[in-house]
Design a protein around this motif. Structure first.
Motif, PDB file in Angstrom:
ATOM      1  N   TYR A 216       0.850  -1.185   0.000  1.00  8.98           N
ATOM      2  CA  TYR A 216       0.000   0.000   0.000  1.00  8.98           C
ATOM      3  C   TYR A 216       0.889   1.239   0.000  1.00  8.98           C
ATOM      4  N   TYR A 217       0.523   2.201  -0.815  1.00  6.66           N
ATOM      5  CA  TYR A 217       1.345   3.397  -0.998  1.00  6.66           C
ATOM      6  C   TYR A 217       0.595   4.605  -0.440  1.00  6.66           C
ATOM      7  N   ILE A 218       1.266   5.333   0.446  1.00  9.49           N
ATOM      8  CA  ILE A 218       0.640   6.473   1.123  1.00  9.49           C
ATOM      9  C   ILE A 218       1.429   7.739   0.825  1.00  9.49           C
ATOM     10  N   LEU A 219       0.720   8.769   0.445  1.00  8.55           N
ATOM     11  CA  LEU A 219       1.298  10.106   0.288  1.00  8.55           C
ATOM     12  C   LEU A 219       0.816  10.961   1.443  1.00  8.55           C
ATOM     13  N   ILE A 220       1.746  11.438   2.261  1.00 10.70           N
ATOM     14  CA  ILE A 220       1.393  12.283   3.400  1.00 10.70           C
ATOM     15  C   ILE A 220       1.555  13.742   2.987  1.00 10.70           C
ATOM     16  N   HIS A 221       0.452  14.444   2.968  1.00 11.50           N
ATOM     17  CA  HIS A 221       0.464  15.851   2.560  1.00 11.50           C
ATOM     18  C   HIS A 221       0.652  16.746   3.777  1.00 11.50           C
ATOM     19  N   ASP A 222       1.574  17.675   3.672  1.00  7.15           N
ATOM     20  CA  ASP A 222       1.851  18.639   4.731  1.00  7.15           C
ATOM     21  C   ASP A 222       0.884  19.809   4.586  1.00  7.15           C
ATOM     22  N   GLU A 223      -0.104  19.867   5.468  1.00  9.04           N
ATOM     23  CA  GLU A 223      -1.131  20.901   5.393  1.00  9.04           C
ATOM     24  C   GLU A 223      -0.586  22.297   5.662  1.00  9.04           C
ATOM     25  N   ASP A 224       0.511  22.390   6.394  1.00 12.92           N
ATOM     26  CA  ASP A 224       1.016  23.694   6.820  1.00 12.92           C
ATOM     27  C   ASP A 224       1.978  24.334   5.826  1.00 12.92           C
ATOM     28  N   HIS A 225       2.618  23.525   4.984  1.00 13.57           N
ATOM     29  CA  HIS A 225       3.677  24.090   4.146  1.00 13.57           C
ATOM     30  C   HIS A 225       3.578  23.727   2.668  1.00 13.57           C
ATOM     31  N   ASP A 226       2.761  22.777   2.284  1.00 10.25           N
ATOM     32  CA  ASP A 226       2.708  22.344   0.889  1.00 10.25           C
ATOM     33  C   ASP A 226       1.352  22.650   0.271  1.00 10.25           C
ATOM     34  N   ASP A 227       1.326  22.612  -1.061  1.00 13.16           N
ATOM     35  CA  ASP A 227       0.129  22.941  -1.832  1.00 13.16           C
ATOM     36  C   ASP A 227      -0.680  21.672  -2.071  1.00 13.16           C
ATOM     37  N   ILE A 228      -1.945  21.684  -1.668  1.00 12.88           N
ATOM     38  CA  ILE A 228      -2.785  20.512  -1.811  1.00 12.88           C
ATOM     39  C   ILE A 228      -3.049  20.187  -3.280  1.00 12.88           C
ATOM     40  N   LYS A 229      -3.055  21.196  -4.154  1.00  9.27           N
ATOM     41  CA  LYS A 229      -3.266  20.930  -5.576  1.00  9.27           C
ATOM     42  C   LYS A 229      -2.112  20.112  -6.155  1.00  9.27           C
ATOM     43  N   LYS A 230      -0.887  20.449  -5.768  1.00 10.15           N
ATOM     44  CA  LYS A 230       0.266  19.681  -6.240  1.00 10.15           C
ATOM     45  C   LYS A 230       0.239  18.261  -5.670  1.00 10.15           C
ATOM     46  N   SER A 231      -0.161  18.147  -4.411  1.00  9.69           N
ATOM     47  CA  SER A 231      -0.222  16.820  -3.801  1.00  9.69           C
ATOM     48  C   SER A 231      -1.301  15.969  -4.457  1.00  9.69           C
ATOM     49  N   THR A 232      -2.436  16.585  -4.820  1.00  7.68           N
ATOM     50  CA  THR A 232      -3.498  15.847  -5.493  1.00  7.68           C
ATOM     51  C   THR A 232      -3.040  15.368  -6.867  1.00  7.68           C
ATOM     52  N   THR A 233      -2.311  16.224  -7.571  1.00  5.87           N
ATOM     53  CA  THR A 233      -1.765  15.827  -8.874  1.00  5.87           C
ATOM     54  C   THR A 233      -0.780  14.677  -8.717  1.00  5.87           C
ATOM     55  N   LEU A 234       0.074  14.763  -7.698  1.00  6.52           N
ATOM     56  CA  LEU A 234       1.018  13.688  -7.434  1.00  6.52           C
ATOM     57  C   LEU A 234       0.293  12.402  -7.048  1.00  6.52           C
ATOM     58  N   PHE A 235      -0.765  12.510  -6.294  1.00  9.87           N
ATOM     59  CA  PHE A 235      -1.525  11.333  -5.879  1.00  9.87           C
ATOM     60  C   PHE A 235      -2.145  10.628  -7.082  1.00  9.87           C
ATOM     61  N   GLU A 236      -2.682  11.393  -8.023  1.00  6.62           N
ATOM     62  CA  GLU A 236      -3.221  10.785  -9.240  1.00  6.62           C
ATOM     63  C   GLU A 236      -2.122  10.115 -10.042  1.00  6.62           C
ATOM     64  N   GLN A 237      -0.942  10.696 -10.050  1.00  6.73           N
ATOM     65  CA  GLN A 237       0.189  10.080 -10.737  1.00  6.73           C
ATOM     66  C   GLN A 237       0.591   8.775 -10.057  1.00  6.73           C
ATOM     67  N   MET A 238       0.549   8.754  -8.728  1.00  7.57           N
ATOM     68  CA  MET A 238       0.853   7.526  -7.991  1.00  7.57           C
ATOM     69  C   MET A 238      -0.111   6.407  -8.368  1.00  7.57           C
ATOM     70  N   LYS A 239      -1.386   6.724  -8.468  1.00  8.48           N
ATOM     71  CA  LYS A 239      -2.376   5.695  -8.804  1.00  8.48           C
ATOM     72  C   LYS A 239      -2.156   5.147 -10.208  1.00  8.48           C
ATOM     73  N   ARG A 240      -1.682   6.011 -11.126  1.00 10.61           N
ATOM     74  CA  ARG A 240      -1.405   5.520 -12.478  1.00 10.61           C
ATOM     75  C   ARG A 240      -0.207   4.579 -12.493  1.00 10.61           C
ATOM     76  N   HIS A 241       0.777   4.825 -11.620  1.00 12.01           N
ATOM     77  CA  HIS A 241       1.990   4.014 -11.604  1.00 12.01           C
ATOM     78  C   HIS A 241       1.841   2.751 -10.761  1.00 12.01           C
ATOM     79  N   PHE A 242       1.131   2.849  -9.628  1.00 12.07           N
ATOM     80  CA  PHE A 242       1.130   1.753  -8.653  1.00 12.07           C
ATOM     81  C   PHE A 242      -0.242   1.132  -8.426  1.00 12.07           C
ATOM     82  N   GLY A 243      -1.244   1.564  -9.148  1.00  6.40           N
ATOM     83  CA  GLY A 243      -2.554   0.955  -9.004  1.00  6.40           C
ATOM     84  C   GLY A 243      -3.429   1.674  -7.993  1.00  6.40           C
ATOM     85  N   LEU A 244      -4.518   1.004  -7.616  1.00  7.27           N
ATOM     86  CA  LEU A 244      -5.516   1.642  -6.752  1.00  7.27           C
ATOM     87  C   LEU A 244      -5.177   1.563  -5.274  1.00  7.27           C
TER      88      LEU A 244
END
Length: 286
Positions: A216-244
């Motif tokens: 299982y692959y987990i992306l931990i998004h930093d709510e205080d310092h990172d952009d949620i839009k970039k993290s969401t884009t990265l998360f969709e990329q993760m699903k394309r590479h590693f499945g659901l």
């Protein structure tokens, strides 16, 4: 209680930046320390499948989160002088070994369990509580269970941190959680590197452990310092590479204070090894 001791084990393999984010939040043990308490008792009904594939609902279900190398080290090391090293410091000649969390999380040492229970008994006698007074005075009340709390504690310490062995599979992992944070500069490459390390590299378990378990692959998004839009884009990329089997976990990296309105204390683990608790007692100086 015995059934709760033999639950599925799930290994946790975080990237260095993930543990750094958690330590900045105030959790020194990283992602594993954050996840462990929440796996011990899962609320609600869980539907599980047995070895034949049949589904079965379970109300009191739990899993045990462990490190990838937990259970492989001897919980009690022998020093060069031939003296058995302990973490409790119960005697004047005891030697406190080097602090290594993976070794401390390995249970099965009866001497350490006995020392841990003796410390609880000594503390209960010096500072008795209403819960333990009747048991210490050999009294039994009709409206209370007759099972001693110290016996329950002994069973938990005995069945916590079951060492890995080739002759039984109770502590063999059934899944692996691979985690990265949104601050990682090369997230997809890091996930592939962690997977490769768990499959054939430095995190590979001995050959007598079946390595064909779920990842299982987990992306931990930093709510205080990172952009949620970039993290969401990265998360969709993760699903394309590693499945659901990918999940997005949103955390604040800033340390919470007790005065914060939305703060809550991290629950304590019930199922810890005797060595872990003795190390904590020694750190508190009790």
């Amino acid at each position: 209680m015995t059934l709760r001791g033999f639950v599925p084990h799930v290994s946790v393999l975080p990237s260095p930046d993930t543990d750094e984010l958690l330590r900045h939040k105030g959790i020194n043990g990283g992602l594993l320390e954050l996840l462990r308490p929440f796996g011990e008792r899962i609320p609600g009904r869980v539907v599980i499948r047995d070895s034949t594939g049949a589904s079965r609902p379970w109300d009191d279900y739990g899993i045990r989160f462990t490190g990838v190398k937990d259970g492989l080290e001897n919980p009690r090391l022998t020093t060069r002088a031939g003296v058995q090293a302990t973490v409790g410091g119960g005697g004047g000649g005891d030697v406190v070994p080097e602090y290594r969390p993976a070794r401390l999380r390995t249970g099965g040492d009866v001497m350490q369990i006995d020392e841990d229970i003796e410390r609880h008994l000594a503390h209960a006698e010096s500072q008795p509580s209403e819960e333990n007074t009747d048991y210490l005075n050999f009294k039994t009340l009709s409206d209370r269970p007759t099972l001693s709390p110290f016996y329950s504690l002994y069973i938990r310490r005995l069945l916590s941190g079951i060492p890995l062995s080739p002759h039984e599979t109770f502590s063999h992992p059934v899944a692996l959680v691979i985690a990265i944070s949104s601050r990682n500069p090369s997230p997809i490459e890091e996930l592939r590197s962690l997977y490769s390390g768990s499959n054939t590299g430095e995190f590979r378990l001995p050959p007598w452990v079946n390595n064909d378990f779920l990842r299982y692959y987990i992306l931990i998004h930093d709510e205080d310092h990172d952009d949620i839009k970039k993290s969401t884009t990265l998360f969709e990329q993760m699903k394309r590479h590693f499945g659901l089997h990918c999940h997005l976990l949103r955390l604040r990296s800033n340390e919470c204070l007790p005065s914060d309105d939305d703060s809550m204390r991290l629950p304590q683990c019930e199922w810890v090894s005797a060595a872990e608790e003795l190390a904590e007692i020694a750190e508190r100086g009790v």
